[in-house]
Design an enzyme around this catalytic site. Structure first.
Site, PDB file in Angstrom:
ATOM      1  N   LYS A 223       0.852  -1.197   0.000  1.00 39.27           N
ATOM      2  CA  LYS A 223       0.000   0.000   0.000  1.00 39.27           C
ATOM      3  C   LYS A 223       0.886   1.245   0.000  1.00 39.27           C
ATOM      4  O   LYS A 223       2.105   1.143   0.213  1.00 39.27           O
ATOM      5  CB  LYS A 223      -0.939  -0.026   1.209  1.00 39.27           C
ATOM      6  CG  LYS A 223      -0.225  -0.055   2.545  1.00 39.27           C
ATOM      7  CD  LYS A 223      -1.180  -0.381   3.672  1.00 39.27           C
ATOM      8  CE  LYS A 223      -0.437  -0.572   4.964  1.00 39.27           C
ATOM      9  NZ  LYS A 223      -0.838   0.263   6.048  1.00 39.27           N
TER      10      LYS A 223
ATOM     11  N   TYR B 206      16.761  29.703   7.932  1.00 44.27           N
ATOM     12  CA  TYR B 206      15.590  30.383   8.501  1.00 44.27           C
ATOM     13  C   TYR B 206      15.634  30.335  10.024  1.00 44.27           C
ATOM     14  O   TYR B 206      15.888  29.283  10.612  1.00 44.27           O
ATOM     15  CB  TYR B 206      14.296  29.728   8.032  1.00 44.27           C
ATOM     16  CG  TYR B 206      13.962  29.998   6.581  1.00 44.27           C
ATOM     17  CD1 TYR B 206      13.717  31.299   6.138  1.00 44.27           C
ATOM     18  CD2 TYR B 206      13.880  28.945   5.675  1.00 44.27           C
ATOM     19  CE1 TYR B 206      13.400  31.543   4.810  1.00 44.27           C
ATOM     20  CE2 TYR B 206      13.559  29.176   4.347  1.00 44.27           C
ATOM     21  CZ  TYR B 206      13.320  30.482   3.917  1.00 44.27           C
ATOM     22  OH  TYR B 206      13.009  30.716   2.615  1.00 44.27           O
TER      23      TYR B 206
HETATM   24  C1  LIG Z   1      -3.227  -5.004   8.860  1.00 46.70           C
HETATM   25  C2  LIG Z   1      -1.778  -4.784   8.536  1.00 46.70           C
HETATM   26  N1  LIG Z   1      -0.972  -5.854   8.416  1.00 46.70           N
HETATM   27  C3  LIG Z   1       0.338  -5.714   8.139  1.00 46.70           C
HETATM   28  C4  LIG Z   1       0.901  -4.459   7.966  1.00 46.70           C
HETATM   29  C5  LIG Z   1       2.388  -4.352   7.672  1.00 46.70           C
HETATM   30  O1  LIG Z   1       3.044  -3.778   8.766  1.00 46.70           O
HETATM   31  P1  LIG Z   1       4.649  -3.608   8.736  1.00 46.70           P
HETATM   32  O2  LIG Z   1       4.933  -2.573   7.704  1.00 46.70           O
HETATM   33  O3  LIG Z   1       4.968  -3.143  10.112  1.00 46.70           O
HETATM   34  O4  LIG Z   1       5.198  -4.936   8.394  1.00 46.70           O
HETATM   35  C6  LIG Z   1       0.107  -3.332   8.080  1.00 46.70           C
HETATM   36  C7  LIG Z   1       0.701  -1.997   7.930  1.00 46.70           C
HETATM   37  O5  LIG Z   1       0.197  -0.985   8.245  1.00 46.70           O
HETATM   38  C8  LIG Z   1      -1.277  -3.491   8.385  1.00 46.70           C
HETATM   39  O6  LIG Z   1      -2.086  -2.443   8.502  1.00 46.70           O
END
Ligand SMILES: Cc1ncc(COP(=O)(O)O)c(C=O)c1O
Length: 387
Positions: free
Chosen positions: A39, A256
């Protein structure tokens, strides 16, 4: 000379991290599969190239339908998990068309399913809340919801999942309680719990599927450990060129607000990167930067397009030299600590001004030789240059 603001993405390192995670998961729970969490544009690394580079056995986890559509186009057969599930009837229809695995975490999603009988059953992931208190059904509803789900889809299409709140803290009592709650369910269905932190710190939670995000990109999910210490290789290297040099006198202020004052006569290198490119504005005086084999310090406030680094009057650094903001030479975990943020935020926050370059598309291409990380930098405390 250009600003040279470039994120180089090493796809060999991505594949290395994927196989390390897959080996760990399989060793802990034979047959366990890996859901690559891609994602947010693969945590800022680029969704399409990342998906293309991962092996055929990879499944994928996404937050939006648009991310799922991109993957389905590239991987017609892949398992794709929609982590927050469908949010209305139109999204349910789209999820069916795309043959997505859908997380069910709210009663309205169950109702949507019940109101639209399916010709081909979807893979459904019942999300149970074991202590994260974000998504998922409370314990009092698990049995009832499972029963309703089983009347919608065969048991072989149902996985029970939960998400850890504190797996990044070693020996977390809270994670143990979450695990106990999950295993108490004793439903005989496939299960999934582990994120990156749990894969390394709590392997007994691997079950049927692990969901790996941060670790895939070579970044440590644990606050006090670097990715390299876990055998991971950083996938992103962020660099920019030196675009200006300026000699300053002792007592002069930089940037700044003049929040850094030179203690002695010195020289500043100005780099072509700033918060407009996604480099953190919060990076404190002293945040390390790597140029020509040495570590220097950010001084003064980060600007939108530039930042200043103190290199000293005797430095050989010149205009056009490349500075590494994070990468193999300088772990992003260290930069995040200096910017008082978490490493997830930094690659995710890069903007469209940054040029992306991909290496290692071809499996036969050799990865770059390992670069030694200065131990002082790894400890994140001492950096060459003056306070
Ligand atoms: C439901 C879920 N599983 C797994 C993950 C993966 O987490 P990580 O990046 O800590 O491995 C996420 C990340 O936000 C998540 O929301």
């Amino acid at each position: 000379m250009s600003r040279g603001t470039t994120a180089s993405i090493n796809l060999n390192h991505l594949r290395h991290n994927f196989s390390l995670v897959a080996q760990k998961a399989d060793a802990a729970s034979p047959g366990c599969g890996v859901i690559a969490i891609v994602k947010a544009d693969a945590y800022g690394h680029g969704l399409e190239p990342v998906v293309k580079a991962l092996p055929q056995e990879a499944a994928f986890g996404v937050a939006t339908l648009s991310e799922a559509r991109t993957i389905r186009r590239l991987r017609p057969q892949a398992k794709i998990l929609l982590l927050e599930g469908f949010l209305d009837a139109a999204e349910l229809q789209a999820a069916r068309t795309l043959a997505l695995d859908c997380v069910i975490h709210q009663p309205f999603q169950l109702q949507l399913l019940e109101n639209s009988p399916q010709q081909v059953p979807l893979n459904l992931w019942l999300k149970v809340d074991t202590g994260m208190n974000r998504l998922g059904f409370p314990r009092s509803q698990w049995t009832d919801v499972l029963q309703r789900l089983k009347s919608i889809a065969p048991a072989s299409n149902i996985t029970v999942m939960t998400h850890f709140a504190s797996a990044d803290q070693a020996d977390s009592e809270h994670s143990m309680k979450q695990l106990e709650a999950l295993t108490d369910l004793e439903c005989g269905l496939s299960m999934s719990a582990a994120n990156s932190a749990a894969i390394f710190s709590f392997p007994e939670t691997s079950f049927r599927w692990v969901r790996a995000g941060l670790a895939l990109y070579g970044i440590s999910p644990m606050a006090d450990i670097l990715g390299s210490e876990l055998g991971l290789k950083p996938v992103m290297r962020l660099a920019a060129n030196v675009i200006a040099l300026k000699d300053i006198q002792a007592g002069e202020k930089v940037g700044y607000g003049g929040c850094w004052q030179a203690p002695v006569d010195s020289r500043i290198a100005v780099l072509g990167i700033g918060y407009g490119d996604g480099y953190p504005w919060h990076a404190r005086n002293g945040t390390p930067v790597y140029i020509n084999g040495l570590y220097y310090k950010v001084v003064g406030r980060v600007s939108m397009d530039m930042l200043a680094v103190e290199i000293g009057r005797d430095s050989a650094v010149g205009i056009g030299d490349e500075a590494v903001l994070w990468g193999e030479e300088l772990p992003v975990e260290v930069v995040a600590r200096h910017a008082e943020t978490i490493p997830y935020v930094l690659p995710c926050g890069l903007t469209s001004r940054v040029q992306y370059v991909y290496t290692g598309q071809n499996d036969l291409e050799l990865s770059a030789p390992p670069v030694h990380v200065d131990e002082n930098i790894a400890a994140s405390s001492t950096v060459r240059g003056r306070e």
